[in-house]
Design an enzyme around this catalytic site. Structure first.
Site, PDB file in Angstrom:
ATOM      1  N   ARG A   1      11.107  -8.039   5.609  1.00  0.00           N
ATOM      2  CA  ARG A   1      11.202  -6.566   5.607  1.00  0.00           C
ATOM      3  C   ARG A   1      11.853  -6.008   6.441  1.00  0.00           C
ATOM      4  O   ARG A   1      12.187  -6.530   7.640  1.00  0.00           O
ATOM      5  CB  ARG A   1       9.565  -6.108   5.677  1.00  0.00           C
ATOM      6  CG  ARG A   1       9.482  -4.665   5.443  1.00  0.00           C
ATOM      7  CD  ARG A   1       8.364  -4.363   5.174  1.00  0.00           C
ATOM      8  NE  ARG A   1       7.510  -4.079   6.558  1.00  0.00           N
ATOM      9  CZ  ARG A   1       6.257  -3.636   6.690  1.00  0.00           C
ATOM     10  NH1 ARG A   1       5.633  -2.997   5.600  1.00  0.00           N
ATOM     11  NH2 ARG A   1       5.867  -3.368   7.867  1.00  0.00           N
TER      12      ARG A   1
ATOM     13  N   ARG B   1      -9.196   1.797   9.242  1.00  0.00           N
ATOM     14  CA  ARG B   1      -8.885   0.492   9.480  1.00  0.00           C
ATOM     15  C   ARG B   1      -9.721  -0.421  10.174  1.00  0.00           C
ATOM     16  O   ARG B   1      -9.939  -1.569  10.350  1.00  0.00           O
ATOM     17  CB  ARG B   1      -7.583   0.145  10.503  1.00  0.00           C
ATOM     18  CG  ARG B   1      -6.179   0.579   9.939  1.00  0.00           C
ATOM     19  CD  ARG B   1      -5.295   0.827  10.710  1.00  0.00           C
ATOM     20  NE  ARG B   1      -3.797   1.244  10.283  1.00  0.00           N
ATOM     21  CZ  ARG B   1      -2.958   0.816   9.645  1.00  0.00           C
ATOM     22  NH1 ARG B   1      -3.306  -0.544   9.151  1.00  0.00           N
ATOM     23  NH2 ARG B   1      -1.963   1.406   9.210  1.00  0.00           N
TER      24      ARG B   1
ATOM     25  N   ARG C   1      11.850  -4.754  12.398  1.00  0.00           N
ATOM     26  CA  ARG C   1      10.978  -4.336  13.365  1.00  0.00           C
ATOM     27  C   ARG C   1      10.209  -5.302  14.195  1.00  0.00           C
ATOM     28  O   ARG C   1      10.025  -6.490  13.362  1.00  0.00           O
ATOM     29  CB  ARG C   1       9.687  -3.306  12.819  1.00  0.00           C
ATOM     30  CG  ARG C   1      10.048  -2.157  12.352  1.00  0.00           C
ATOM     31  CD  ARG C   1       9.148  -1.250  11.472  1.00  0.00           C
ATOM     32  NE  ARG C   1       7.687  -1.893  11.558  1.00  0.00           N
ATOM     33  CZ  ARG C   1       6.845  -1.272  10.891  1.00  0.00           C
ATOM     34  NH1 ARG C   1       7.197   0.014  10.091  1.00  0.00           N
ATOM     35  NH2 ARG C   1       5.569  -1.573  10.880  1.00  0.00           N
TER      36      ARG C   1
ATOM     37  N   ARG D   1      -1.422  -9.512  13.020  1.00  0.00           N
ATOM     38  CA  ARG D   1      -1.797  -8.445  12.134  1.00  0.00           C
ATOM     39  C   ARG D   1      -2.798  -8.520  10.806  1.00  0.00           C
ATOM     40  O   ARG D   1      -3.492  -8.094  10.588  1.00  0.00           O
ATOM     41  CB  ARG D   1      -0.653  -7.508  11.631  1.00  0.00           C
ATOM     42  CG  ARG D   1       0.143  -6.641  12.720  1.00  0.00           C
ATOM     43  CD  ARG D   1       1.785  -6.464  12.498  1.00  0.00           C
ATOM     44  NE  ARG D   1       1.758  -5.384  11.184  1.00  0.00           N
ATOM     45  CZ  ARG D   1       2.754  -5.369  10.418  1.00  0.00           C
ATOM     46  NH1 ARG D   1       3.930  -5.844  10.738  1.00  0.00           N
ATOM     47  NH2 ARG D   1       2.941  -4.540   9.493  1.00  0.00           N
TER      48      ARG D   1
ATOM     49  N   LYS E   1       0.813  -1.051  -0.080  1.00  0.00           N
ATOM     50  CA  LYS E   1       0.029   0.012  -0.019  1.00  0.00           C
ATOM     51  C   LYS E   1       0.718   1.264   0.042  1.00  0.00           C
ATOM     52  O   LYS E   1       0.501   2.135  -0.759  1.00  0.00           O
ATOM     53  CB  LYS E   1      -0.761  -0.158   1.076  1.00  0.00           C
ATOM     54  CG  LYS E   1      -1.978  -0.972   1.333  1.00  0.00           C
ATOM     55  CD  LYS E   1      -2.960  -0.617   2.487  1.00  0.00           C
ATOM     56  CE  LYS E   1      -2.210  -0.845   3.771  1.00  0.00           C
ATOM     57  NZ  LYS E   1      -1.693  -2.053   4.264  1.00  0.00           N
TER      58      LYS E   1
END
Length: 204
Positions: free
Chosen positions: A123, A90, A154, A165, A15
């Protein structure tokens, strides 16, 4: 026409990257709520100070306060020709708070769960400029970004956090997408960045 685009999709769907590309293509602004929060805090406005105190406590900014911040931001001159919202709203609480404007398009980038896990599992994020990279491109944690910052993984990009998530997206965000009904266009998010960008342009 003024494009007012909501760009939705699960974590790892690209996104953020696609929002930036589409914003450049259409000549409008792209906003993510996280960046808007950081920008507001940096201004040291009354709202920014309030947000800073909340985040320092480890709490979340309320959906109402976030919507207030967004409303003010969308009233600025550079948002009058349109905008792209990256990953907002969200959940249904945020959808209810976002009652001051109506999108013209809702683009949902679909990627299979396995693809999201694969992308996010590799990532990396730069500690300095927040740029996102991938171990698939040969970058390793501890390597240096072009800005000289350090690449790191992260905590929310660890496998357990990613799975959580994705569950939240399916449980909380899918009902929001359904609320937008005929405005929604689904785009296949598997492929190169350019291929997905072309699909989004076609959907518009």
């Amino acid at each position: 026409m003024a494009y007012k685009i909501l760009l939705m999709g699960p974590q790892g769907s690209g996104k953020g990257t696609q929002a930036e590309r589409l914003a450049a293509h259409l000549g409008i602004q792209a906003f993510s709520m996280g960046q808007l929060l950081r920008d507001e805090i940096a201004t040291e406005s009354d709202l920014g100070k309030k947000f800073d105190a909340i985040l320092r406590r480890g709490d979340l900014v309320s959906d109402e306060d976030a919507a207030t911040m967004l409303k003010f931001r969308l009233q600025k001159p550079d948002a009058q020709d349109g905008y792209i919202l990256d990953g907002y709203p969200r959940n249904l609480s945020q959808w209810n708070a976002f009652d001051f404007d109506t999108p013209t398009h809702v683009i949902v980038i679909d990627v299979p769960r396995d693809e999201s896990l694969k992308r996010l599992g590799g990532r990396l994020t730069c500690r300095s400029c927040n740029k996102v990279g991938s171990m698939a491109d040969g970058i390793k944690p501890g390597d240096r970004c072009v800005c000289a910052g350090e690449w790191y993984q992260r905590s929310d990009d660890m496998p357990e956090a990613i799975a959580r998530r994705l569950e939240i997206y399916e449980h909380d965000t899918q009902p929001v997408i359904e609320k937008y009904g005929v405005l929604v266009k689904h785009v296949d998010g598997v492929g190169t960045v350019e291929e997905v960008a072309d699909r989004i342009k076609s959907a518009l």
